[in-house]
Design a protein around this motif. Structure first.
Motif, PDB file in Angstrom:
ATOM      1  N   ARG A 121      20.864  45.944  10.825  1.00  0.00           N
ATOM      2  CA  ARG A 121      21.117  46.870  11.928  1.00  0.00           C
ATOM      3  C   ARG A 121      20.164  46.596  13.091  1.00  0.00           C
ATOM      4  NH1 ARG A 121      24.765  49.065  14.486  1.00  0.00           N
ATOM      5  NH2 ARG A 121      25.743  49.705  12.503  1.00  0.00           N
ATOM      6  N   HIS A 194      28.737  42.730  14.588  1.00  0.00           N
ATOM      7  CA  HIS A 194      28.831  44.194  14.557  1.00  0.00           C
ATOM      8  C   HIS A 194      29.900  44.652  13.574  1.00  0.00           C
ATOM      9  CE1 HIS A 194      26.213  46.181  17.554  1.00  0.00           C
ATOM     10  NE2 HIS A 194      26.241  45.013  18.189  1.00  0.00           N
ATOM     11  N   ARG A 195      31.055  43.990  13.617  1.00  0.00           N
ATOM     12  CA  ARG A 195      32.161  44.398  12.755  1.00  0.00           C
ATOM     13  C   ARG A 195      31.831  44.180  11.288  1.00  0.00           C
ATOM     14  NH1 ARG A 195      35.471  48.013  11.404  1.00  0.00           N
ATOM     15  NH2 ARG A 195      37.483  47.319  10.561  1.00  0.00           N
ATOM     16  N   GLU A 198      29.464  46.944  10.237  1.00  0.00           N
ATOM     17  CA  GLU A 198      30.156  48.227  10.085  1.00  0.00           C
ATOM     18  C   GLU A 198      30.873  48.318   8.741  1.00  0.00           C
ATOM     19  OE1 GLU A 198      32.753  48.275  13.399  1.00  0.00           O
ATOM     20  OE2 GLU A 198      31.158  48.662  14.879  1.00  0.00           O
ATOM     21  N   GLU A 201      28.303  48.658   5.903  1.00  0.00           N
ATOM     22  CA  GLU A 201      27.761  50.019   5.855  1.00  0.00           C
ATOM     23  C   GLU A 201      28.795  51.010   5.315  1.00  0.00           C
ATOM     24  OE1 GLU A 201      24.395  50.102   9.372  1.00  0.00           O
ATOM     25  OE2 GLU A 201      26.478  50.455   9.947  1.00  0.00           O
ATOM     26  N   ALA A 202      30.078  50.721   5.538  1.00  0.00           N
ATOM     27  CA  ALA A 202      31.144  51.582   5.029  1.00  0.00           C
ATOM     28  C   ALA A 202      31.445  51.296   3.560  1.00  0.00           C
ATOM     29  CB  ALA A 202      32.404  51.391   5.859  1.00  0.00           C
TER      30      ALA A 202
END
Length: 233
Positions: A121, A194-195, A198, A201-202
């Motif tokens: 991050r 970034h994708r 994400e 993290e999901a």
């Protein structure tokens, strides 16, 4: 045009003790991977022995080790040269890179919150700044860090070992600049990072693997386009 390595390129500290060969290997490996010793450079045993102030025996043994790692090519009765991978070899290495990094993204997503995820991050936040400021060199360093953190976050020693060998053969640090030289590639790469983050993290492990593999393929396409645009030397 082939370049011949000169002894004064190294200015190395004289080596001593039983670890001479391993220290020569480490020094040469680092310079090849960084691009300081360019593909096709002739590595003279005599010049290396003079630079390190050792006999030719540990130099010869070190070069054989680097040949095993795919970093140098020893041509009988001709000499030893920094390996210049063919387009086919680059493609094959990127295919393996795609598999390993895709698996790493999946494994990291399955782990959940960990130190490497926090570091990723922070990495993408600094990468945003580098891209915005137009610092290709700064972003290239962060790209390397992103991928290293991804592999570390997989927490799989076998995967990590295979990946390190692959990256040494690919000498990725010297290729990433070529990839990022393509129009808009830094911004696209940053969005792809970034994708991936994400999805990790999901905890969407399947999508994280798929998108990471797509990112590696996009990097490969940019690299090959950059190589096509580079005039032969």
């Amino acid at each position: 045009m082939q370049e011949t390595m000169a002894a004064e390129q190294f200015r190395a500290t004289p080596l001593a003790g039983p670890s001479i060969r391993s220290r020569v290997v480490d020094e040469l490996r680092a310079r090849i991977i960084s691009g300081e010793l360019a593909p096709g450079t002739h590595l003279s045993e005599i010049s290396l022995a003079e630079a390190f102030q050792v006999s030719r025996t540990p130099i010869r043994e070190a070069l054989k080790q680097l040949q095993t790692e795919g970093l140098v090519e020893i041509r009988s009765r001709v000499g030893t040269f920094v390996n210049a991978p063919s387009r086919r070899e680059i493609t094959e290495l990127f295919q393996m890179k795609e598999l390993l990094e895709g698996a790493a993204a999946r494994l990291l997503a399955q782990r959940g919150r960990c130190a490497e995820l926090d570091a990723l991050r922070e990495n993408v936040e600094r990468a945003d700044e580098a891209v915005t400021s137009g610092s290709i060199e700064g972003y290239a360093a962060l790209v390397h860090e992103f991928h290293d953190l991804l592999i570390a976050g997989a927490d799989n020693t076998k995967l990590s070992a295979h990946y390190q060998t692959l990256m040494n053969q690919l000498a990725y640090q010297r290729l990433v600049f070529t990839s990022l030289s393509q129009p808009n590639r830094p911004k696209q790469s940053d969005r792809e990072h970034h994708r991936v983050l994400e999805l990790i993290e999901a905890k969407d492990s399947e999508s994280a693997e798929r998108v990471m593999r797509e990112h590696v393929r996009a990097s490969h396409r940019a690299l090959m386009a950059g190589l096509d645009a580079t005039p032969p030397t």
